[in-house]
Design an enzyme around this catalytic site. Structure first.
Site, short mmCIF file in Angstrom:
data_model
loop_
_atom_site.label_atom_id
_atom_site.label_comp_id
_atom_site.label_asym_id
_atom_site.label_seq_id
_atom_site.Cartn_x
_atom_site.Cartn_y
_atom_site.Cartn_z
N GLU A 120 0.54 -1.03 -0.01
CA GLU A 120 -0.14 0.38 -0.35
C GLU A 120 0.83 1.06 0.00
OE1 GLU A 120 -2.26 0.02 2.96
OE2 GLU A 120 -3.04 -2.64 2.82
N CYS A 162 3.58 8.33 1.85
CA CYS A 162 4.15 7.35 2.77
C CYS A 162 3.87 6.05 1.66
CB CYS A 162 2.66 7.39 3.63
SG CYS A 162 3.07 5.96 4.62
N CYS A 216 5.65 -7.46 7.15
CA CYS A 216 6.74 -6.63 7.85
C CYS A 216 6.65 -8.18 9.06
CB CYS A 216 6.15 -5.89 9.04
SG CYS A 216 7.51 -5.28 10.06
N CYS A 225 4.30 -6.38 15.34
CA CYS A 225 4.28 -5.19 16.93
C CYS A 225 2.80 -5.88 17.03
CB CYS A 225 4.16 -3.89 16.35
SG CYS A 225 5.98 -3.48 16.03
N CYS A 252 -0.43 -3.66 15.63
CA CYS A 252 -0.02 -3.47 13.80
C CYS A 252 -0.99 -4.19 12.19
CB CYS A 252 1.66 -3.26 13.43
SG CYS A 252 1.77 -2.78 11.39
N CYS A 277 -1.70 1.09 7.81
CA CYS A 277 -0.69 0.54 7.11
C CYS A 277 -1.27 -0.50 7.21
CB CYS A 277 0.40 0.80 7.07
SG CYS A 277 1.04 1.76 5.78
#
Length: 367
Positions: free
Chosen positions: A100, A113, A120, A124, A127, A355
């Site tokens: 994205e 952005c 990822c 976390c 997220c 995100c």
């Protein structure tokens, strides 16, 4: 040249240095000056359609486009908010991975952005991206093309407000930028190289975020490109940060803040401390006091700025945004101790602005 490379995307003009471009253009049977012409069209003129390259013979245009400008990003969905000044795009990469990017237009600037990884690996828990794990690193050109797409849309007047230029790029999309260090630094160099060999942006308009990969933070300070470093801290104590940012068990609060302070010392660039406010988790007044104490130990406030971010909650998550009164008290506590602090203007809540949310929506729908 542009065949996929063992799972990576096909090589693209934005992956190459000016020297490599000249060499490969010559190897393709063209005069070396064609490289500068192509760069002028791609970076300076924002012309990706070879029909617009009228200073090149038609046959040469098609050959150069086919060889050096393969399509790396295919739009899946594009959503708008804020009267068309915020545009979020979900892209499909050559291998089916989804990433994205978001274009945000303000009265005085345009910020892109961008994502640096598909997924990822930092895990976390608050997220959306982190919950899906890491699929792969993105290439330099895949990163650059997100910015170029926004630049072309702005140039064509497709974004509300009329034609404009991208003034800022933030590496705060999907992924941990410093875990894809080579491609991210390569992308920064492509964006900051003067036209026509690059996009000609100021390094001071670029922000690279990290959850705290200390060796890479130290390496970034030596690159000679004075980007802003943003440290995603989210907690001032190891006990909580171990939970919120699991990499903290490898490099703790003291170590990552030391590395951020050293970055500021070497580059003379103020570091941004990113702190997502999560209700009843990290938004207590006592943690504001501790955050000020942790940052103050490195000297005066000239090296740092705290950027508080209201959490954009993901569907089904137990994490949610702080109450306004708690947010206000957190700010008051920091200001009372002289800490430079702002609360980020959160855009795009109505278009799955955090995100990973847009990707998750499309995956659930089977897109």
């Amino acid at each position: 040249m542009n065949a996929p490379r063992r799972g990576q995307p096909p090589q693209h003009w934005a992956d190459l240095s000016p020297t490599q471009r000249r060499e490969l253009v010559e190897a393709a049977g063209q005069r070396t000056y064609r490289a500068r012409q192509l760069s002028a069209h791609y970076f300076e003129g924002l012309r990706d359609d070879p029909a617009d390259w009228t200073d090149l013979p038609s046959g040469v245009r098609d050959q150069l486009a086919t060889t050096f400008l393969p399509q790396l990003l295919k739009p899946v969905t594009t959503t708008q908010a804020d009267a068309g000044t915020t545009v979020k795009t979900l892209w499909r990469l050559h291998d089916g991975a989804l990433v994205e990017s978001v274009l945000m237009r303000y009265p005085d600037r345009v910020t892109m952005c961008v994502s640096s990884q598909a997924g990822c690996g930092m895990a976390c828990p608050f997220c959306a991206t982190g919950q899906g794990g890491l699929q792969r690193n993105m290439s330099t050109a895949e990163i650059v093309e997100q910015v170029m797409d926004g630049a072309r849309r702005l140039d064509r007047g497709e974004i509300a407000g009329g034609p404009a230029r991208v003034s800022n790029v933030v590496f705060m999309g999907m992924g941990e930028p410093l875990a894809n260090y080579k491609a991210v630094v390569g992308a920064v160099r492509q964006l900051t190289t003067p036209t026509p060999d690059g996009l000609g942006m100021s390094a001071r308009g670029i922000t690279v975020s990290t959850v705290g990969l200390v060796p890479r933070m130290q390496q970034l300070a030596t690159e000679g490109i004075p980007v802003t470093l943003a440290l995603s801290l989210h907690a001032p104590d190891d006990e909580l940060r171990d939970e919120l940012v699991p990499i903290n068990t490898r490099w703790n609060v003291e170590e990552v803040v030391d590395a951020a302070w050293e970055y500021a010392r070497v580059t003379k660039r103020r570091v941004s401390i990113e702190y997502i406010l999560i209700r009843d988790i990290n938004d207590q007044a006592s943690r504001a006091d501790l955050l000020a104490k942790v940052l103050r130990r490195r000297g005066n406030w000239g090296w740092v700025h705290v950027n508080l971010i209201p959490l954009n909650p993901t569907p089904g998550s137990k994490w949610t945004a702080s109450r306004r009164r708690d947010e206000d008290e957190f700010v008051r506590r920091l200001e009372a101790r002289g800490v430079p602090v702002t609360v980020r203007d959160t855009r795009g809540r109505e278009i799955d602005g955090a995100c990973g949310q847009l990707k998750a929506t499309e995956v659930d729908a089977g897109v």
